[in-house]
Enzyme design. Structure first.
Site, PDB file in Angstrom:
ATOM      1  N   ASN A   1      65.436  43.704 -36.427  1.00  0.00           N
ATOM      2  CA  ASN A   1      64.557  44.006 -37.559  1.00  0.00           C
ATOM      3  C   ASN A   1      65.233  43.441 -38.806  1.00  0.00           C
ATOM      4  O   ASN A   1      66.180  44.027 -39.318  1.00  0.00           O
ATOM      5  CB  ASN A   1      64.367  45.525 -37.668  1.00  0.00           C
ATOM      6  CG  ASN A   1      63.590  45.921 -38.915  1.00  0.00           C
ATOM      7  OD1 ASN A   1      63.035  45.074 -39.615  1.00  0.00           O
ATOM      8  ND2 ASN A   1      63.556  47.216 -39.206  1.00  0.00           N
ATOM      9  N   TRP A   2      64.740  42.301 -39.250  1.00  0.00           N
ATOM     10  CA  TRP A   2      65.390  41.617 -40.377  1.00  0.00           C
ATOM     11  C   TRP A   2      65.085  42.288 -41.715  1.00  0.00           C
ATOM     12  O   TRP A   2      65.638  41.899 -42.736  1.00  0.00           O
ATOM     13  CB  TRP A   2      64.966  40.141 -40.412  1.00  0.00           C
ATOM     14  CG  TRP A   2      65.472  39.332 -39.250  1.00  0.00           C
ATOM     15  CD1 TRP A   2      66.263  39.769 -38.222  1.00  0.00           C
ATOM     16  CD2 TRP A   2      65.232  37.940 -39.014  1.00  0.00           C
ATOM     17  NE1 TRP A   2      66.529  38.727 -37.361  1.00  0.00           N
ATOM     18  CE2 TRP A   2      65.894  37.589 -37.811  1.00  0.00           C
ATOM     19  CE3 TRP A   2      64.502  36.946 -39.674  1.00  0.00           C
ATOM     20  CZ2 TRP A   2      65.869  36.301 -37.282  1.00  0.00           C
ATOM     21  CZ3 TRP A   2      64.465  35.663 -39.146  1.00  0.00           C
ATOM     22  CH2 TRP A   2      65.140  35.345 -37.967  1.00  0.00           C
ATOM     23  N   LYS A   3      64.174  43.269 -41.702  1.00  0.00           N
ATOM     24  CA  LYS A   3      63.801  43.969 -42.947  1.00  0.00           C
ATOM     25  C   LYS A   3      63.478  42.933 -44.039  1.00  0.00           C
ATOM     26  O   LYS A   3      62.961  41.875 -43.728  1.00  0.00           O
ATOM     27  CB  LYS A   3      64.903  44.954 -43.349  1.00  0.00           C
ATOM     28  CG  LYS A   3      65.246  45.913 -42.203  1.00  0.00           C
ATOM     29  CD  LYS A   3      66.108  47.079 -42.612  1.00  0.00           C
ATOM     30  CE  LYS A   3      66.369  47.946 -41.369  1.00  0.00           C
ATOM     31  NZ  LYS A   3      67.123  49.153 -41.692  1.00  0.00           N
TER      32      LYS A   3
ATOM     33  N   HIS B   1      58.400  52.667 -39.135  1.00  0.00           N
ATOM     34  CA  HIS B   1      59.834  52.683 -39.467  1.00  0.00           C
ATOM     35  C   HIS B   1      60.079  53.723 -40.561  1.00  0.00           C
ATOM     36  O   HIS B   1      59.252  53.908 -41.445  1.00  0.00           O
ATOM     37  CB  HIS B   1      60.275  51.292 -39.932  1.00  0.00           C
ATOM     38  CG  HIS B   1      61.758  51.159 -40.007  1.00  0.00           C
ATOM     39  ND1 HIS B   1      62.494  51.680 -41.049  1.00  0.00           N
ATOM     40  CD2 HIS B   1      62.657  50.615 -39.146  1.00  0.00           C
ATOM     41  CE1 HIS B   1      63.779  51.438 -40.831  1.00  0.00           C
ATOM     42  NE2 HIS B   1      63.907  50.799 -39.679  1.00  0.00           N
TER      43      HIS B   1
ATOM     44  N   GLU C   1      61.789  53.632 -43.123  1.00  0.00           N
ATOM     45  CA  GLU C   1      61.708  53.086 -44.492  1.00  0.00           C
ATOM     46  C   GLU C   1      60.255  53.001 -44.954  1.00  0.00           C
ATOM     47  O   GLU C   1      59.955  53.170 -46.145  1.00  0.00           O
ATOM     48  CB  GLU C   1      62.419  51.723 -44.547  1.00  0.00           C
ATOM     49  CG  GLU C   1      63.934  51.892 -44.441  1.00  0.00           C
ATOM     50  CD  GLU C   1      64.682  50.744 -43.789  1.00  0.00           C
ATOM     51  OE1 GLU C   1      64.117  49.640 -43.646  1.00  0.00           O
ATOM     52  OE2 GLU C   1      65.848  50.964 -43.404  1.00  0.00           O
TER      53      GLU C   1
ATOM     54  N   GLU D   1      65.518  56.309 -34.115  1.00  0.00           N
ATOM     55  CA  GLU D   1      66.399  55.905 -35.206  1.00  0.00           C
ATOM     56  C   GLU D   1      66.665  57.093 -36.126  1.00  0.00           C
ATOM     57  O   GLU D   1      65.866  57.366 -37.035  1.00  0.00           O
ATOM     58  CB  GLU D   1      65.750  54.788 -36.033  1.00  0.00           C
ATOM     59  CG  GLU D   1      65.459  53.522 -35.260  1.00  0.00           C
ATOM     60  CD  GLU D   1      65.385  52.307 -36.184  1.00  0.00           C
ATOM     61  OE1 GLU D   1      66.095  51.343 -35.893  1.00  0.00           O
ATOM     62  OE2 GLU D   1      64.657  52.335 -37.186  1.00  0.00           O
TER      63      GLU D   1
ATOM     64  N   GLY E   1      71.865  51.930 -41.550  1.00  0.00           N
ATOM     65  CA  GLY E   1      72.540  51.218 -42.628  1.00  0.00           C
ATOM     66  C   GLY E   1      73.738  51.955 -43.205  1.00  0.00           C
ATOM     67  O   GLY E   1      74.250  51.588 -44.258  1.00  0.00           O
TER      68      GLY E   1
ATOM     69  N   SER F   1      72.828  51.566 -37.215  1.00  0.00           N
ATOM     70  CA  SER F   1      74.205  51.054 -37.267  1.00  0.00           C
ATOM     71  C   SER F   1      74.732  50.579 -35.912  1.00  0.00           C
ATOM     72  O   SER F   1      75.908  50.762 -35.600  1.00  0.00           O
ATOM     73  CB  SER F   1      75.146  52.097 -37.880  1.00  0.00           C
ATOM     74  OG  SER F   1      74.767  52.383 -39.218  1.00  0.00           O
TER      75      SER F   1
ATOM     76  N   GLY G   1      71.205  45.411 -39.755  1.00  0.00           N
ATOM     77  CA  GLY G   1      72.272  44.573 -40.291  1.00  0.00           C
ATOM     78  C   GLY G   1      72.873  43.571 -39.313  1.00  0.00           C
ATOM     79  O   GLY G   1      73.041  42.390 -39.649  1.00  0.00           O
TER      80      GLY G   1
HETATM   81  P1  13P Z   1      70.911  49.105 -39.239  1.00  0.00           P
HETATM   82  O1  13P Z   1      71.211  48.473 -37.893  1.00  0.00           O
HETATM   83  O2  13P Z   1      71.191  48.169 -40.375  1.00  0.00           O
HETATM   84  O3  13P Z   1      71.535  50.451 -39.372  1.00  0.00           O
HETATM   85  O4  13P Z   1      69.321  49.328 -39.280  1.00  0.00           O
HETATM   86  C1  13P Z   1      68.713  50.001 -38.238  1.00  0.00           C
HETATM   87  C2  13P Z   1      67.239  49.908 -38.389  1.00  0.00           C
HETATM   88  O5  13P Z   1      66.663  50.532 -39.266  1.00  0.00           O
HETATM   89  C3  13P Z   1      66.518  49.023 -37.480  1.00  0.00           C
HETATM   90  O6  13P Z   1      65.145  49.199 -37.592  1.00  0.00           O
END
Ligand code: 13P
Length: 251
Positions: A9-11, A94, A96, A166, A172, A213, A235
């Site tokens: 997930n490149w966000k 998600h 977020e 998650e 993160g 993470s 990440g």
């Molecule tokens: P991180 O791997 O950066 O913690 O993010 C996880 C995430 O939200 C994947 O959707």
């Protein structure tokens, strides 16, 4: 029996040019690796360019969100019909999106149904925040999110969905869930709830990822768990080397 799946997930990262470079690097690196599904989820703006790169490779393509209507006066939104031209997967719900953009369980359920109608595989995210975790509410909360997400789905539809557990406090932060604890939540509050809804046979087919993470130095602990079928990665998906290490560890 369930093929593990590693999804990046490149966000909100990578320009089109950067996305082309990263996806090309990933495709070359994972080409000879079997026994694991690999999916890249760039931003909307890079989907078309990355589609050209992944086409004909073993790497799948996903979006990070969509709206549930097929077209209309919804400024700024993207429909399942539009995504189906470009990709096979879509991340939905998600944390977020839920946290910053007001997404609700009901909206996520609408999106899952719309995705399935248009042959997109939803990667549905669930997970508790730190307060809920510390209050011992994780199982109830996550179980409720799963029930709401799958509301009205037939067994055949449900079997196609991928769930990502998650925990919000692990996203993160560099702080991962304990693999045993994550497996327990997935077993009881995700696969267990799905078994109540659809029976053991369907529940055993549904793939459940862990996210939060995930890094090359901790993925093995998650992949060793019986109910964890891969990872949804933020990440560590933004560089070829770290993403490749996750794919290799899951194959
Ligand atoms: P991180 O791997 O950066 O913690 O993010 C996880 C995430 O939200 C994947 O959707």
């Amino acid at each position: 029996m369930r093929t593990p799946i590693i999804a990046g997930n490149w966000k909100m990262h990578k320009t089109v040019a950067e996305a082309v470079e990263l996806s090309q690097g990933v495709c070359d690196a994972v080409e000879s690796i079997s026994g694991v599904d690999v999916v890249l989820c760039p931003t909307f703006t890079a989907l078309s360019a990355v589609k050209d790169i992944v086409e004909g490779t073993k790497v799948g393509l996903g979006a990070q969100n969509m709206y549930w209507e097929i077209q209309g006066a919804y400024t700024g939104e993207i429909s399942p019909v539009m995504l189906a031209e470009l990709c096979d997967y879509v991340i939905l719900g998600h944390s977020e999106r839920r946290q910053y953009f007001g997404e609700t369980d009901e909206g996520v359920n609408n999106k899952i149904k719309a995705a399935l109608t248009h042959s997109l595989i939803p990667i549905v995210c669930v997970g508790e925040d730190l307060t809920q975790n510390e209050a011992g509410e994780t199982e109830t909360f996550v179980g409720g999110q799963v029930k709401a997400a799958f509301d009205g789905l037939s067994p055949d539809e449900a079997a196609q969905v991928i769930v990502a557990y998650e925990p919000i406090w692990a996203i993160g932060t560099g702080k991962t869930a304990d693999p045993d604890m994550a497996n327990g939540i997935i077993k009881n509050s995700i696969r267990g709830v799905l078994a109540d809804l659809y029976g053991d046979n369907i529940a055993e087919q549904i793939r459940v990822q862990y996210g939060g993470s995930v890094k090359p130095n901790n993925i093995a602990g998650f992949m060793a768990q019986p109910d964890i079928d891969g990872a949804l990665v933020g990440g560590a998906s933004l560089k070829v080397d770290s993403f490749l290490a996750l794919v290799e560890a899951s194959a």
